[in-house]
Write an enzyme that holds these catalytic residues in place. Structure first.
Site, PDB file in Angstrom:
ATOM      1  N   ASP A 162      -6.164   6.917   4.505  1.00  0.00           N
ATOM      2  CA  ASP A 162      -6.853   5.997   3.731  1.00  0.00           C
ATOM      3  C   ASP A 162      -8.301   6.332   3.570  1.00  0.00           C
ATOM      4  O   ASP A 162      -8.812   7.152   4.293  1.00  0.00           O
ATOM      5  CB  ASP A 162      -6.705   4.690   4.318  1.00  0.00           C
TER       6      ASP A 162
ATOM      7  N   ASN B 253       1.627   0.645  -3.630  1.00  0.00           N
ATOM      8  CA  ASN B 253       0.776   1.453  -4.220  1.00  0.00           C
ATOM      9  C   ASN B 253       0.880   1.399  -5.895  1.00  0.00           C
ATOM     10  O   ASN B 253       0.140   1.788  -6.949  1.00  0.00           O
ATOM     11  CB  ASN B 253       0.584   2.959  -3.990  1.00  0.00           C
TER      12      ASN B 253
END
Ligand code: IPE
Ligand code: IPE
Ligand code: MG
Length: 246
Positions: free
Chosen positions: A25, A73
């Site tokens: 991330d 996502n």
């Protein structure tokens, strides 16, 4: 009289995880810090994946699973999703040699049918080309969701029960495990998350039940060999108890 042999003691081998999983991330934040578009952050992040593959081979970590794209996502702006899919395709083409050089087998987990055809084609090609390697494994989590995976397993178990192939009373933890995307891969021992967020974000929900967690503020594009070694060293100092009292 026998001569006394000096007692030589090998230092204990450092404890390394068999399976390392990473929530990669912070690409967007890295790009923002540099005043660059988010896609540049993803590109730099792809370089960190290459470093992680090499470092895992060097340390003797057999399985590396990286969270590259979640089911959630897909809800990002289309331009970013398209850029990520394009990067994935380029990554597969570019890293194939690297996988061969390091004798690493590529695998994938997730709802792979969601991926654009051209990505799927490239993915299947590289997975096939590397399937004979046994020692090193890179598992890409693509269009992956932990709940999606468990629901798919439940569906398949229910289907088999209905067809009389499986006794519902005998469904246990190992039944569930064997219906997940990659049943032969051992559960992760260590889960790293970069960029400081203290959450799991739907990653490997079933498999991480006893994984050691390591969260670092370092953003994924900056997470390189030194940082990975540091995380693995910390893992080596952890005392895993698995619910026991000692
Ligand atoms: C991780 O970086 C990569 C993917 C989720 C594809 P992010 O894109 O989530 O970066 P941040 O969290 O916004 O910084
Ligand atoms: C997790 O990161 C998914 C990947 C690393 C692919 P996200 O950036 O999508 O997670 P949240 O939104 O911070 O929970
Ligand atoms: Mg993020």
């Amino acid at each position: 009289m026998s001569t006394q042999e000096p007692i030589t003691q090998e230092p204990p081998a450092p404890k390394v995880p068999v399976h390392l999983a990473i929530i990669m991330d912070g690409n967007g934040r890295w790009a923002k810090q540099q005043g660059l578009p988010r896609t540049k952050g993803h590109e730099r992040g792809a370089e960190s994946v290459r470093v992680a593959i090499r470092t895992c081979r060097k340390l003797g970590i057999r399985y590396l699973t990286v969270y590259a794209f979640s089911v959630e996502n897909w809800a990002r702006p289309k331009a970013e999703v398209d850029a990520l899919m394009d990067l994935l395709k380029r990554f597969l083409r570019k890293e194939e040699q690297e996988l061969h050089d390091n004798k690493v087998r590529l695998r994938a987990i997730g709802r792979l049918s969601d991926l654009p055809k051209s990505v799927r084609r490239e993915l299947n090609r590289v997975m096939h080309a590397t399937e004979h390697y046994k020692e090193g494994n890179l598992i890409l989590a693509l269009s992956y969701g932990g709940r999606t995976e468990i629901a798919a397993a439940a569906r398949e178990i229910a289907r088999k029960a209905k067809a009389g192939e499986l006794d519902p009373d005998k469904v246990d933890e190992s039944t569930v495990s064997t219906h997940l995307y990659a049943p032969d891969i051992p559960d992760p021992d260590l889960l790293i998350r970069t960029s400081g967020e203290m959450r799991i974000s739907n990653f490997l929900l079933w498999q991480i039940s006893y994984a050691e967690l390591y969260v670092t503020d370092i953003l994924w594009p900056d997470f390189r060999e030194e940082q990975l070694i540091k995380a693995v060293e910390e893992y080596g100092r952890r005392h895993r108890r698995f619910g026991l009292s000692e």
